[in-house]
Structure formats: structure tokens, C-alpha cells
Enzyme design. Structure first.
Site, PDB file in Angstrom:
ATOM      1  N   ASN A 146      51.825 -10.397 -11.167  1.00 58.35           N
ATOM      2  CA  ASN A 146      52.369 -11.745 -11.433  1.00 58.35           C
ATOM      3  C   ASN A 146      53.385 -12.197 -10.384  1.00 58.35           C
ATOM      4  O   ASN A 146      54.010 -13.241 -10.507  1.00 58.35           O
ATOM      5  CB  ASN A 146      52.973 -11.814 -12.838  1.00 58.35           C
ATOM      6  N   ASP A 148      56.392 -11.386  -9.639  1.00 57.00           N
ATOM      7  CA  ASP A 148      57.775 -11.670 -10.022  1.00 57.00           C
ATOM      8  C   ASP A 148      58.750 -10.688  -9.368  1.00 57.00           C
ATOM      9  O   ASP A 148      59.953 -10.725  -9.614  1.00 57.00           O
ATOM     10  CB  ASP A 148      57.936 -11.642 -11.554  1.00 57.00           C
ATOM     11  N   SER A 186      67.058  -2.487 -17.191  1.00 56.86           N
ATOM     12  CA  SER A 186      66.353  -3.711 -17.608  1.00 56.86           C
ATOM     13  C   SER A 186      64.929  -3.412 -18.076  1.00 56.86           C
ATOM     14  O   SER A 186      64.226  -4.302 -18.539  1.00 56.86           O
ATOM     15  CB  SER A 186      66.294  -4.694 -16.434  1.00 56.86           C
ATOM     16  N   HIS A 304      26.626   9.610  26.198  1.00 60.90           N
ATOM     17  CA  HIS A 304      25.175   9.486  26.363  1.00 60.90           C
ATOM     18  C   HIS A 304      24.748   8.120  25.837  1.00 60.90           C
ATOM     19  O   HIS A 304      25.303   7.641  24.844  1.00 60.90           O
ATOM     20  CB  HIS A 304      24.493  10.600  25.550  1.00 60.90           C
ATOM     21  N   ASN A 305      23.771   7.488  26.508  1.00 58.63           N
ATOM     22  CA  ASN A 305      23.312   6.156  26.059  1.00 58.63           C
ATOM     23  C   ASN A 305      24.512   5.262  25.739  1.00 58.63           C
ATOM     24  O   ASN A 305      24.585   4.634  24.679  1.00 58.63           O
ATOM     25  CB  ASN A 305      22.432   6.270  24.801  1.00 58.63           C
ATOM     26  N   GLU A 334      26.747   6.464  30.852  1.00 54.93           N
ATOM     27  CA  GLU A 334      25.340   6.416  31.274  1.00 54.93           C
ATOM     28  C   GLU A 334      24.859   4.975  31.334  1.00 54.93           C
ATOM     29  O   GLU A 334      25.178   4.163  30.463  1.00 54.93           O
ATOM     30  CB  GLU A 334      24.477   7.202  30.276  1.00 54.93           C
ATOM     31  N   ASP A 336      21.217   3.104  31.787  1.00 57.76           N
ATOM     32  CA  ASP A 336      19.747   3.163  31.881  1.00 57.76           C
ATOM     33  C   ASP A 336      19.240   1.833  32.426  1.00 57.76           C
ATOM     34  O   ASP A 336      19.361   0.809  31.745  1.00 57.76           O
ATOM     35  CB  ASP A 336      19.120   3.386  30.496  1.00 57.76           C
ATOM     36  N   HIS A 349      17.467   0.989  26.205  1.00 56.53           N
ATOM     37  CA  HIS A 349      16.747   2.256  26.025  1.00 56.53           C
ATOM     38  C   HIS A 349      15.267   1.958  26.142  1.00 56.53           C
ATOM     39  O   HIS A 349      14.671   1.374  25.240  1.00 56.53           O
ATOM     40  CB  HIS A 349      17.092   2.867  24.660  1.00 56.53           C
ATOM     41  N   GLU A 383      20.435   6.243  35.185  1.00 58.82           N
ATOM     42  CA  GLU A 383      19.066   6.600  34.781  1.00 58.82           C
ATOM     43  C   GLU A 383      18.198   5.480  35.338  1.00 58.82           C
ATOM     44  O   GLU A 383      18.116   4.394  34.769  1.00 58.82           O
ATOM     45  CB  GLU A 383      19.032   6.663  33.247  1.00 58.82           C
ATOM     46  N   LYS A 434      19.809   9.912  42.184  1.00 55.76           N
ATOM     47  CA  LYS A 434      19.045  10.617  43.218  1.00 55.76           C
ATOM     48  C   LYS A 434      19.480  10.104  44.592  1.00 55.76           C
ATOM     49  O   LYS A 434      19.929   8.967  44.727  1.00 55.76           O
ATOM     50  CB  LYS A 434      17.554  10.380  43.013  1.00 55.76           C
ATOM     51  N   SER A 527      20.629  17.957  35.442  1.00 55.44           N
ATOM     52  CA  SER A 527      20.801  17.638  34.022  1.00 55.44           C
ATOM     53  C   SER A 527      19.908  18.552  33.195  1.00 55.44           C
ATOM     54  O   SER A 527      18.799  18.894  33.618  1.00 55.44           O
ATOM     55  CB  SER A 527      20.419  16.183  33.753  1.00 55.44           C
ATOM     56  N   ASN A 682      42.377  16.446  -9.950  1.00 58.94           N
ATOM     57  CA  ASN A 682      43.071  15.172 -10.189  1.00 58.94           C
ATOM     58  C   ASN A 682      44.433  15.028  -9.530  1.00 58.94           C
ATOM     59  O   ASN A 682      45.393  14.616 -10.167  1.00 58.94           O
ATOM     60  CB  ASN A 682      43.259  14.962 -11.702  1.00 58.94           C
TER      61      ASN A 682
END
Length: 763
Positions: A146, A148, A186, A304-305, A334, A336, A349, A383, A434, A527, A682
Site C-alpha cells: 500500500n 505507506d 506501533s 568458436h563460431n 572466428e 567464417d 555458418h 575460415e 592459409k 587445428s 527450506n
């Protein structure tokens, strides 16, 4: 309070008043949402004007940065419609997607940009006490329905359940603590009283007991007593005297205790909960390693990728994926490359349904983000599936966009006998691809080199070679990667311009360890697929370690991992492989290990291998660690004492976690081990275990230790709560807190585990 301190700021006032901003997901998805900053000064709330009661919230602590203008792919796509001064992007920690927004005026955009930045800065500079106060304040705000500014006993009980504490009526401490905090009697608590109540409830007996063991009067630790604790329990030795004074200066909240040269229980608990009191050696967070050794002597954080945000069959390719990887300290990405229909090479990819991005945009993004997390060199693993014509265009883009950043000549003009160091290559980008011939050859400028991708598949040097007209039924199948080697292979030619940009990372076919020892050059690298690397590690461990002292090698995930899952990188690090490429977009154990290894050394993406893995004549093999001449196994003993404020896994009302702690060791085969505590029913708020887990570590220099907290479930798999992974060599002994991370590797304060760690030599 953070909220109160910063509420007078004009930008923050605009945020609190609220603004209508356009949330943009794509060129066609742009919807108005009402955004505002809540009273806690930390939570941003937003909803659609028409969506009834539905709304979303996120914390400023989840936001890593604010980008101004058209600095995301989505906002770039609508640049003609909305000017840059209206646009901004909220970038989140971890793998959470960006939030792209458009304001109605440049002034409103600036108020949000500057306001969020100030709030991020405020959150980052809070000390432990302020952070905990903020956490309690956030909960109070959530429970004060509320508004308050008060909470009665019933509301407090409900709040505690939300906070992961099971408190039934019989819990005697609860009414008593409530009455102690309700000084005005209170029958309700205001925020300051609630904080007092919370502190009474969270007084930690286990910390108090340790404090009592060293305090003469039970009230405070005098300087000498604190020194004694640091020397005996924290195993700090000679430096304990100076460190004791520093800790009092840093963590003691009481000025009178400071003047007395003493530490109160509050100060002691704040020290134990701080970064200095954490399990991770503070000095190993800095750049503490020698960075002047050859590149082959380091483990290198590698992706990778990198262009993928999701899986590698249908996932989205995105520049954001490069940004996220580089910001995490990744140093090998990488790319590609395939022929684009308009003459511009594209990155995706190949032969899958992943989306395409433009090569030159990838290179521009890499240029911008390459050195934000680390100054040390970035390797672009190319790649290459492009025609000679488009390879030449790639070479032009690389040269023009990267300029001096791209390393195109030998550092000293001499044929290298060993690779240069990360220190020498600071701020440089290296191309791995390469190359026609070597530095030793004097070649005819017009010569091109025909490289058969068939050889590369046998070697594992190409994950998706160029294929002419693959059968449609294979292209659409999930097993496409499996069939690649069986398809007709084309011969690809190299562009001279692209070849000339390759200096220290020439991709070559692997002909075996004997051949490499006799003929390989230090700048040549091969690789290996994960399966080939694993087989070589098992069959010829010592030779693999020796090979990796001289040359770089790259390991990549199997093509069968179409869901972009990861292999365990530890097997590859055990034999010294430097570039162990993982799918950074996929959270889980494997990325936890990668983050754990590279958490040291200023998160710079380079970790120096230990001396027995840098010696070219080493006889080390991970299969038989006891045969190493300086073999010294260690005993690791971890007393799991307690947990603090563990987050709920299941947000359903009434669900409380049943936590257990598991300690996992990753290293050489003999070191792989797991031990776990029992579960506590718990209680995710302050569970106490007091259970000790023991391990023998045969090769400490290679071991990683992972702490996992789970919610026990007898009927199904346990739910993940949090984890923290670090190298064994970075562990601090003594009473330590482990600050837990989410599945994504982001902090989840104030969740932690309190442990006592002992490391001893085997006698």
C-alpha cells in the site's frame, strides 16, 4: 540510500517522472512503452499503455553500458527513420539481449542516457554495506503493497518468505526480533526499523564464533588479535601486521574503534564479505604474470563460431556476438567467410539457415571492441570459403579498416625462431589463415597456391569446406555436418593479397608430432577437432605438451554439436593447447571453466602456462602426473560452513530452496573429483552445513575448482542456484566467502557461501 542520494539529480528526476519511449526489435517492430525509474533508484519499470496490468522490470545493476545513437544493428536498420540523437541502446551483462530505444526528443534521450550512466556508476561504487542496505531497501519496496512506508508483523512474515526464509509461527526469534526493532511500539516497522530488524535476524553465529576465538573481551579485536587471526587462520604470514591495520582502516564502521586500533564484529563481518575476504587471491586479479614469453607459452581465451548468438543450424548471426565475446576478454575470434551475392563477402555458418552479416561490418566491429577489455593481441581465425576475387576484397577491407592495428610484417624483419610475446604484440590484430609459402622462401609474385580442403577435413582444419551442389535433403538435415566429409570437395585458390596479411599464424596440415619436431616452423599452426585432440592427448600426451611449447594449435568443437554445445576444455589445457575454442554463446559448465581460468591476470585473455609446460624437453604427461620430477601433490580441505541470501529458483509463492553445495575439481584425469554436502530443508536465507569435503590434487598448477549450489529435488534433477569457478593456484586459504555467479556468469549479490579452506602438503 542510493535512491535518496541521487534523487535530486535532474536526469534522474526525468526518469522518475517517466517517459514514453519506442522499444525497437527490428525494422518492422517498433512499439511505444512507458518507462520510469522506481523510487528505489535502481529498478526501471516499463509497460505498454494497452497491456492491462502486464509490465516488465529490470535493475540498473543488470545494465553494463549505454550506447548513444545508432550503435546497434537494429538501430542502424532504422537510421533513416529516426535520427541518432533520439536513439540509445541499453547493453546488459551476460547473454541477455540489448534493449534498443527511441526517445521523442533529443533532450529526453540525453536525460535517460546520462541518468542510467549515473545510476550504473553509483551501483558500481557502492561499498558492501551500501550494497546490502540497497538490497534490503529493494525488498521492502516490493513488500510494501500500500506504499505507506510501513510494514506490520504479517507483512514482514510474508516478505521473509519472498526473501527465501521459511519462518513459521513457532519461530521464537521472529516476534522477539520484531519487537526489538519496533522501538515506537506501533506494531509496524518503517524502513530504518526494518533494516535494524533484518540485521538482528541476520546476525551470523558462525562469524561471531570465529570472532570470539580471537577477541580477548568478546567485544572487539585489538590490532594484535586481528594480526593473530590473519596469521593463524588466513595463513598470511609476515604481511599480517601491516594488513591488519589496512583492514581496520577499510572496513571498520565505528570511528571510536578505529581510533583505538580495533575492529568490531560489524567491521570483521564486512571484511570477510569483501573482495579481500573472498576465496580469490586479490593479487591474482591484477596483471601479475610475465607477458614477455612466446605466444605458444600462454593459454588464450578463444571463441568458436563467434558470429552466432544461438545454435549453428538456425541461429542468428550478429555483430553483437563479436562485441560480447571481446568484452569478455576473448582473444581469438572466428570469422567464417563466404561469397556474397553483391560482391561483398558475408559471414555465416555455411549451408545452414543461420542469418548472414557483412564481412566488412564484422571487421569494423572487431576494430572498435578488440582492445576494450584487454590490450593484448587478438587473433582473427579465418575460415575462408570465398572465391579469389572476394578474398582480395577481404584483404582490402582488413587493410583499410584495421590500418596499423593489423600486423602485416615480421616485428624485426628476421625469420622468427620463436613466436613474439603478448607484450610485443600489444594492440595488434593477427590473421590466422592459409599462406602461400613461408618466410624462408623467395617466391614468384604471380604464384598462387592450390590447397585442397579434403586434406583439411582429414586434419580437422576446416569445419565446413566449400561444397558444390550438396543434395537438398542433406542440407536440410540436422546431420549435415556429419555428411560433409563424404561430399564432393572443390579446390580453393588463395588470393595473394590475403595470403600476404598472414604473418605469425599460418594454417597448415598436421602431419604428426615427429614431422612437426623435424620440419615445423614456429609460425605454423594446425587445428584439431575435439575428438582428434582428445585421442592425441591420451595416446601421446608428452609429445603433445612438447609440441605446444613451440607452436600454437587450435581446438574446435565437433561438427555434430549442432546445438552449439561445448566440450570440456580441461582435457586440452592438460596438454598445453593454447587456442581451445568454445561456443561463447552457450552457458554451462564448460564456459564456467573458461571464465574460471581466465578470471586471473586482469581478465586479459592470456594465462601463462606453468614452467613444466613451457620446457621443450618436458616429460610431463597428464595421464601419469606422478612421474614429473617436481611432483608435489597437495591436500585440499574445504569446510562448507554456511550460505547467505541464496536466490529463489522457483518464483512461485511459497517455494523455498533446499540448498546443497558441491565442490568439483577439474584437472588431470587423476584429479577429476566431486564431493557434496547434504541438503538443508527450506532455507535459502542462512543455511548452515558445517561439513568438510577433502581432495588430493596431483597437479595443482592445472586444476580448476568449481563451487556449485543447487536446489535439491528428490523427484527430478536438482535446479542450479549459482556457481563460482577459479584456478586452484588462485585460492586463498582460511575463512573465505565465495560470491556466487548466475548461469550466465554474472554476479548475483548478496548470494554467497562461507567456507574454511585448508591446503597442506601430503606427508
Amino acid at each position: 540510500w542510493a535512491a535518496i542520494c541521487i534523487q535530486d539529480d535532474l536526469d534522474v528526476k526525468v526518469m522518475m517522472a517517466g517517459s514514453t519511449l519506442r522499444k525497437v526489435k527490428s525494422r518492422s517492430w517498433k512499439k511505444q512503452r512507458h518507462f520510469r525509474l522506481l523510487e528505489d533508484g535502481m529498478t526501471i519499470w516499463y509497460k505498454s499503455r494497452w497491456a492491462g496490468k502486464g509490465h516488465s522490470t529490470f535493475s540498473v545493476t543488470e545494465v553494463e553500458a549505454v550506447r548513444e545513437g545508432h550503435q546497434s544493428e537494429v538501430l542502424l536498420s532504422i537510421a533513416e527513420e529516426f535520427s541518432a540523437d533520439l536513439c540509445f541502446t541499453l547493453v546488459f551483462h551476460g547473454r541477455q539481449g540489448n534493449l534498443d530505444l527511441v526517445a521523442e526528443s533529443p533532450e529526453e534521450a540525453q536525460a535517460w542516457i546520462q541518468g542510467v550512466r549515473k545510476l550504473i556508476h553509483r551501483a558500481q561504487t557502492m561499498d558492501e554495506k551500501e550494497r546490502l542496505d540497497q538490497w534490503v531497501w529493494d525488498w521492502f519496496q516490493k513488500a510494501d503493497k500500500n506504499k505507506d512506508g510501513k510494514m506490520n508483523f504479517k507483512e514482514v512474515r510474508k516478505l521473509l518468505k519472498m526473501m527465501n526464509v521459511e519462518m513459521n509461527e513457532e519461530h521464537t526469534a521472529l516476534p522477539f526480533s520484531f519487537q526489538m526493532a519496533d522501538k515506537s511500539q506501533s506494531g509496524s516497522l518503517e524502513i530504518e526499523q526494518f533494516v535494524h530488524f533484518y540485521k538482528i535476524l541476520t546476525q551470523r553465529d558462525e562469524v561471531w564464533k570465529v570472532f570470539q576465538d580471537y577477541s580477548g573481551d568478546g567485544e572487539k579485536l585489538m590490532l594484535e588479535e586481528l594480526e593473530n587471526f590473519l596469521r593463524v587462520e588466513q595463513q598470511e604470514g609476515e604481511q599480517s601486521a601491516q594488513h591488519a591495520q589496512e583492514l581496520i582502516d577499510s572496513y571498520e564502521p565505528s570511528e571510536s574503534a578505529k581510533k583505538e586500533g580495533a575492529m568490531s564484529l560489524d567491521g570483521f563481518q564486512m571484511y570477510l564479505c569483501s573482495q579481500q575476504g573472498s576465496i580469490f587471491k586479490p593479487e591474482h586479479r591484477d596483471l601479475y604474470q610475465d607477458m614477455s614469453q612466446p605466444l605458444s607459452h600462454y593459454f588464450i581465451s578463444s571463441s568458436h563460431n563467434t558470429y552466432l548468438l544461438e545454435n549453428q543450424l538456425r541461429g542468428q548471426s550478429s555483430l553483437e556476438a563479436y562485441i560480447q565475446a571481446l568484452k569478455r576478454g576473448c582473444r581469438c575470434v572466428e570469422v567464417d567467410c563466404w561469397d556474397g551475392s553483391d560482391g561483398e563477402p558475408v559471414v555465416y555458418h555455411g549451408h545452414t539457415l543461420t542469418s548472414k552479416i557483412v564481412f566488412k561490418d564484422v571487421i569494423s566491429t572487431i576494430k572498435e571492441y578488440a582492445f576494450k577489455a584487454s590490450d593484448f593481441p587478438v587473433i582473427l581465425s579465418l575460415e575462408n570459403h570465398c572465391s579469389v576475387e572476394q578474398q582480395t576484397i577481404m584483404a582490402e577491407h582488413l587493410s583499410q579498416i584495421l590500418g596499423d592495428m593489423l600486423l602485416t610484417t615480421l616485428l624485426d624483419g628476421q625469420v622468427p625462431q620463436q613466436l613474439p610475446s603478448p607484450q610485443e604484440l600489444k594492440g595488434k590484430i593477427l590473421l590466422k589463415a592459409k599462406k602461400i609459402g613461408g618466410f624462408e622462401d623467395c617466391l614468384d609474385e604471380t604464384m598462387t597456391d592450390e590447397v585442397s580442403d579434403e586434406e583439411d577435413i582429414a586434419n580437422g582444419d576446416a569445419e565446413s569446406p566449400t561444397v558444390e551442389n550438396p543434395p537438398a535433403e542433406i542440407c536440410s538435415s540436422n546431420d549435415f555436418a556429419f555428411y560433409l566429409p563424404l561430399l564432393q570437395i572443390s579446390k580453393s585458390k588463395l588470393s595473394r593479397q590475403l595470403s600476404d596479411l598472414v604473418v605469425y599464424c599460418k594454417s597448415v596440415h598436421f602431419h604428426g608430432f615427429d614431422h612437426a619436431r623435424l620440419h615445423a616452423k614456429c609460425y605454423e599452426m594446425s587445428s584439431f577437432s575435439e575428438s582428434k585432440a582428445k585421442r592425441l592427448a591420451k595416446e601421446a600426451g608428452t609429445e603433445f605438451v612438447q609440441y605446444n611449447t613451440r607452436q600454437l594449435c587450435r581446438i574446435y568443437p565437433s561438427g555434430l554439436r549442432t546445438d552449439s554445445s561445448n566440450y570440456n576444455p580441461q582435457d586440452m589445457w592438460n596438454v598445453g593447447c593454447q587456442i581451445v575454442a568454445l561456443n561463447f554463446q552457450t552457458a554451462g559448465l564448460e564456459m564456467d571453466l573458461n571464465d574460471g581460468l581466465f578470471r586471473q591476470n586482469h581478465c586479459c585473455g592470456y594465462v601463462l602456462k606453468h614452467d613444466f609446460m613451457r620446457d621443450g624437453n618436458t616429460q610431463f604427461t597428464p595421464e601419469k602426473p606422478e612421474e614429473r620430477k617436481d611432483y608435489r601433490p597437495l591436500r585440499l580441505s574445504i569446510q562448507v560452513i554456511s550460505g547467505q541470501q541464496l536466490p529463489k529458483v522457483n518464483q512461485k509463492e511459497g517455494s523455498i530452496v533446499d540448498p546443497l553445495v558441491r565442490v568439483e575439481i577439474y584437472g588431470v584425469p587423476q584429479d577429476q573429483a566431486k564431493e557434496e554436502t547434504s541438503h538443508i530443508n527450506n532455507n535459502g536465507f542462512n543455511p548452515v552445513w558445517n561439513e568438510t569435503l577433502n581432495f588430493i590434487i596431483h597437479t595443482p598448477e592445472l586444476a580448476l575448482v568449481r563451487f556449485v549450489v543447487e536446489d535439491y529435488d528428490k523427484a527430478s534433477r536438482n535446479d542450479f542456484i549459482g556457481q563460482f569457478t577459479l584456478p586452484f593456484t588462485c585460492i586463498q586459504a582460511g575463512y573465505r566467502h565465495i560470491h556466487l555467479l548466475s548461469k550466465d556468469g554474472t554476479a548475483i549479490p548478496p548470494a554467497s557461501i562461507f567456507v574454511n579452506v585448508s591446503i597442506t602438503e601430503l606427508t
